[in-house]
Write a protein that holds these residues in place. Sequence first.
Motif, PDB file in Angstrom:
ATOM      1  N   LEU A  63       3.754  -6.316   4.894  1.00 17.58           N
ATOM      2  CA  LEU A  63       2.990  -5.373   4.065  1.00 17.58           C
ATOM      3  C   LEU A  63       2.848  -5.893   2.631  1.00 17.58           C
ATOM      4  O   LEU A  63       1.805  -5.740   2.005  1.00 17.58           O
ATOM      5  CB  LEU A  63       3.698  -4.006   4.056  1.00 17.58           C
ATOM      6  N   LEU A  64       3.904  -6.539   2.137  1.00 12.10           N
ATOM      7  CA  LEU A  64       3.944  -6.918   0.726  1.00 12.10           C
ATOM      8  C   LEU A  64       2.917  -7.995   0.374  1.00 12.10           C
ATOM      9  O   LEU A  64       2.631  -8.221  -0.787  1.00 12.10           O
ATOM     10  CB  LEU A  64       5.362  -7.382   0.346  1.00 12.10           C
ATOM     11  N   PHE A  65       2.338  -8.674   1.392  1.00 13.11           N
ATOM     12  CA  PHE A  65       1.343  -9.709   1.116  1.00 13.11           C
ATOM     13  C   PHE A  65      -0.078  -9.151   1.075  1.00 13.11           C
ATOM     14  O   PHE A  65      -1.013  -9.862   0.744  1.00 13.11           O
ATOM     15  CB  PHE A  65       1.414 -10.811   2.178  1.00 13.11           C
ATOM     16  N   VAL A  66      -0.233  -7.875   1.442  1.00 15.16           N
ATOM     17  CA  VAL A  66      -1.583  -7.306   1.523  1.00 15.16           C
ATOM     18  C   VAL A  66      -2.301  -7.310   0.154  1.00 15.16           C
ATOM     19  O   VAL A  66      -3.437  -7.783   0.069  1.00 15.16           O
ATOM     20  CB  VAL A  66      -1.556  -5.907   2.170  1.00 15.16           C
ATOM     21  N   PRO A  67      -1.670  -6.825  -0.939  1.00 11.90           N
ATOM     22  CA  PRO A  67      -2.402  -6.817  -2.214  1.00 11.90           C
ATOM     23  C   PRO A  67      -2.902  -8.206  -2.624  1.00 11.90           C
ATOM     24  O   PRO A  67      -4.047  -8.338  -3.053  1.00 11.90           O
ATOM     25  CB  PRO A  67      -1.367  -6.283  -3.204  1.00 11.90           C
ATOM     26  N   ALA A  68      -2.073  -9.243  -2.483  1.00 10.77           N
ATOM     27  CA  ALA A  68      -2.508 -10.597  -2.829  1.00 10.77           C
ATOM     28  C   ALA A  68      -3.609 -11.056  -1.880  1.00 10.77           C
ATOM     29  O   ALA A  68      -4.555 -11.727  -2.295  1.00 10.77           O
ATOM     30  CB  ALA A  68      -1.322 -11.560  -2.788  1.00 10.77           C
ATOM     31  N   GLY A  69      -3.501 -10.677  -0.605  1.00 13.21           N
ATOM     32  CA  GLY A  69      -4.511 -11.057   0.376  1.00 13.21           C
ATOM     33  C   GLY A  69      -5.890 -10.497   0.057  1.00 13.21           C
ATOM     34  O   GLY A  69      -6.904 -11.163   0.236  1.00 13.21           O
ATOM     35  N   VAL A  70      -5.907  -9.264  -0.447  1.00 13.39           N
ATOM     36  CA  VAL A  70      -7.182  -8.640  -0.797  1.00 13.39           C
ATOM     37  C   VAL A  70      -7.862  -9.435  -1.926  1.00 13.39           C
ATOM     38  O   VAL A  70      -9.078  -9.403  -2.079  1.00 13.39           O
ATOM     39  CB  VAL A  70      -6.975  -7.149  -1.180  1.00 13.39           C
TER      40      VAL A  70
ATOM     41  N   PRO B  15      -3.026   5.129  -9.995  1.00 15.41           N
ATOM     42  CA  PRO B  15      -2.498   4.159  -9.021  1.00 15.41           C
ATOM     43  C   PRO B  15      -2.339   4.765  -7.626  1.00 15.41           C
ATOM     44  O   PRO B  15      -2.317   4.041  -6.643  1.00 15.41           O
ATOM     45  CB  PRO B  15      -1.129   3.774  -9.583  1.00 15.41           C
ATOM     46  N   LEU B  16      -2.255   6.103  -7.556  1.00 14.05           N
ATOM     47  CA  LEU B  16      -1.949   6.774  -6.289  1.00 14.05           C
ATOM     48  C   LEU B  16      -2.928   6.393  -5.180  1.00 14.05           C
ATOM     49  O   LEU B  16      -2.524   6.094  -4.054  1.00 14.05           O
ATOM     50  CB  LEU B  16      -1.969   8.294  -6.517  1.00 14.05           C
ATOM     51  N   LEU B  17      -4.228   6.387  -5.489  1.00 16.11           N
ATOM     52  CA  LEU B  17      -5.238   6.182  -4.456  1.00 16.11           C
ATOM     53  C   LEU B  17      -5.089   4.813  -3.780  1.00 16.11           C
ATOM     54  O   LEU B  17      -5.005   4.727  -2.560  1.00 16.11           O
ATOM     55  CB  LEU B  17      -6.638   6.333  -5.056  1.00 16.11           C
ATOM     56  N   PHE B  18      -5.030   3.749  -4.587  1.00 15.39           N
ATOM     57  CA  PHE B  18      -5.034   2.421  -3.971  1.00 15.39           C
ATOM     58  C   PHE B  18      -3.669   2.035  -3.403  1.00 15.39           C
ATOM     59  O   PHE B  18      -3.576   1.235  -2.486  1.00 15.39           O
ATOM     60  CB  PHE B  18      -5.581   1.381  -4.954  1.00 15.39           C
ATOM     61  N   LEU B  19      -2.614   2.657  -3.955  1.00 10.90           N
ATOM     62  CA  LEU B  19      -1.293   2.474  -3.351  1.00 10.90           C
ATOM     63  C   LEU B  19      -1.298   3.090  -1.950  1.00 10.90           C
ATOM     64  O   LEU B  19      -0.879   2.462  -0.967  1.00 10.90           O
ATOM     65  CB  LEU B  19      -0.227   3.139  -4.230  1.00 10.90           C
ATOM     66  N   THR B  20      -1.814   4.309  -1.852  1.00  8.14           N
ATOM     67  CA  THR B  20      -1.871   5.009  -0.566  1.00  8.14           C
ATOM     68  C   THR B  20      -2.774   4.267   0.418  1.00  8.14           C
ATOM     69  O   THR B  20      -2.418   4.090   1.589  1.00  8.14           O
ATOM     70  CB  THR B  20      -2.390   6.449  -0.761  1.00  8.14           C
ATOM     71  N   LEU B  21      -3.951   3.826  -0.065  1.00  7.77           N
ATOM     72  CA  LEU B  21      -4.878   3.113   0.814  1.00  7.77           C
ATOM     73  C   LEU B  21      -4.262   1.820   1.345  1.00  7.77           C
ATOM     74  O   LEU B  21      -4.471   1.450   2.501  1.00  7.77           O
ATOM     75  CB  LEU B  21      -6.180   2.797   0.076  1.00  7.77           C
ATOM     76  N   THR B  22      -3.487   1.116   0.496  1.00  2.84           N
ATOM     77  CA  THR B  22      -2.845  -0.121   0.928  1.00  2.84           C
ATOM     78  C   THR B  22      -1.886   0.157   2.090  1.00  2.84           C
ATOM     79  O   THR B  22      -1.912  -0.519   3.113  1.00  2.84           O
ATOM     80  CB  THR B  22      -2.078  -0.771  -0.247  1.00  2.84           C
ATOM     81  N   ALA B  54     -13.365  -4.270   2.886  1.00  2.00           N
ATOM     82  CA  ALA B  54     -14.540  -3.474   3.263  1.00  2.00           C
ATOM     83  C   ALA B  54     -14.639  -2.217   2.407  1.00  2.00           C
ATOM     84  O   ALA B  54     -15.706  -1.895   1.869  1.00  2.00           O
ATOM     85  CB  ALA B  54     -14.469  -3.119   4.749  1.00  2.00           C
ATOM     86  N   ILE B  55     -13.526  -1.500   2.248  1.00  2.00           N
ATOM     87  CA  ILE B  55     -13.530  -0.263   1.453  1.00  2.00           C
ATOM     88  C   ILE B  55     -13.896  -0.559  -0.005  1.00  2.00           C
ATOM     89  O   ILE B  55     -14.730   0.121  -0.606  1.00  2.00           O
ATOM     90  CB  ILE B  55     -12.141   0.438   1.518  1.00  2.00           C
ATOM     91  N   LEU B  56     -13.285  -1.607  -0.567  1.00  2.00           N
ATOM     92  CA  LEU B  56     -13.545  -1.933  -1.979  1.00  2.00           C
ATOM     93  C   LEU B  56     -14.996  -2.364  -2.188  1.00  2.00           C
ATOM     94  O   LEU B  56     -15.608  -2.032  -3.202  1.00  2.00           O
ATOM     95  CB  LEU B  56     -12.589  -3.034  -2.455  1.00  2.00           C
ATOM     96  N   THR B  57     -15.532  -3.110  -1.205  1.00  2.00           N
ATOM     97  CA  THR B  57     -16.922  -3.565  -1.324  1.00  2.00           C
ATOM     98  C   THR B  57     -17.870  -2.367  -1.243  1.00  2.00           C
ATOM     99  O   THR B  57     -18.781  -2.228  -2.057  1.00  2.00           O
ATOM    100  CB  THR B  57     -17.248  -4.572  -0.202  1.00  2.00           C
ATOM    101  N   GLU B  68      -4.286  -2.303  -9.766  1.00  2.00           N
ATOM    102  CA  GLU B  68      -3.536  -1.325 -10.562  1.00  2.00           C
ATOM    103  C   GLU B  68      -2.607  -0.510  -9.673  1.00  2.00           C
ATOM    104  O   GLU B  68      -1.473  -0.220 -10.035  1.00  2.00           O
ATOM    105  CB  GLU B  68      -4.505  -0.366 -11.254  1.00  2.00           C
ATOM    106  N   GLY B  69      -3.117  -0.095  -8.519  1.00  2.00           N
ATOM    107  CA  GLY B  69      -2.299   0.704  -7.612  1.00  2.00           C
ATOM    108  C   GLY B  69      -1.456  -0.166  -6.698  1.00  2.00           C
ATOM    109  O   GLY B  69      -0.276   0.110  -6.461  1.00  2.00           O
TER     110      GLY B  69
END
Lengths: 122, 238
Positions: A63-70, B15-22, B54-57, B68-69
């Motif tokens: 999971l922790l690699f997802v933000p960098a992957g995006v 930050p809540l939205l993109f943390l949750t989406l991740t 896809a969501i961000l695009t 940020e999130g």
Amino acid sequence: MLSALTLILICQLAGELITRFFGLPLPGPVAGMALLFALLVIRGSVPETVGTLGDVLLKNLSLLFVPAGVGVMAHLGLLGEDLLPIAVALIGSTVATIAMTGLLMSWLARNSLNAEATKADD
Amino acid sequence: MTDFTKVWVYLSASPLLFLTLTLAAFQAGSWIYERSGHKPFLNPVMTAVILLVAILTLTQTPYPAYFEGAQFVHFLLGPATVALAIPLYRQFERVRRSAVALLTSILCGSLTAIGTAVGLGWLLGASRDTLLALAPKSVTAPVAMGITEQLGGLPSLTAVLVILTGILGAVIGPMVLNLLRVRDWRARGLALGTASHGIGTARALQVNELAGAFSGLAMGLNALATAILLPVLWRVFF
């Protein structure tokens, strides 16, 4: 659990300080890993809370690699320019590296007793 | 529709939205992976990344706004790397017994990773910037970015190639190892950690703790070997 988190963060922070101070070509957390390992060897066991926290973190490591992957999305233009060489180099080199390391290790380590080396099924 | 847009603007500022989406995207990726019976090409990291891109695009969200999130998840990479000391300690007796084999294998793997990546890229006419970003692609992101920067390349492109290599290794690594009949957990872990750093290690840990310990160790030692060898090799050849 809080004490375990504090211990792990202290190791990471100390790792950052050591690598910066001595200009070592290593990331701080890898030096922190060496420090925590040394502490565990000195203590002779893994404290229960540290073990629990470590298992939680490592169970969710991917999971922790997802933000960098995006971050790939921010570099699609750069990737497109050299698409063919990049694709061939990444795939070819990854296969070659896995084959070289895996075959060499299983050949070199074949004699050291390893009863657990059962057939992998994935 | 305007109401939805207003809500989105409000939410995307915190930050809540993109943390949750991740987390949700990764849950979705894991669910698909489980349901498929652990098909390697349905790697949860890859699915989550594709969903989020896809969501961000679609919502025209720039990457920094997303980060940020997501940075709260990203931050935990550091503590998780430190925590790799735990499986390493638990398996240390086995690591020690195969120390020579392990060091030789990682060193040869490290040279293979650098040599084949730069060699193939060069043969196919990649630019100097691409070659500099390809060279440390098997190394954990922070070290790889540092190496490329030191040699005058682009750290951000390096980070992307590192992540792609990690996903690729986790997806095709087990298939390559099965094909070559490498069944020793130590060798399988070592190969995944050397070729595809933390993402390979995450995959190894999911399957077997012994493989995970060797993979985490290989990731650290390959980072060290590449950081020392690559600048020397680069100056000799280019």
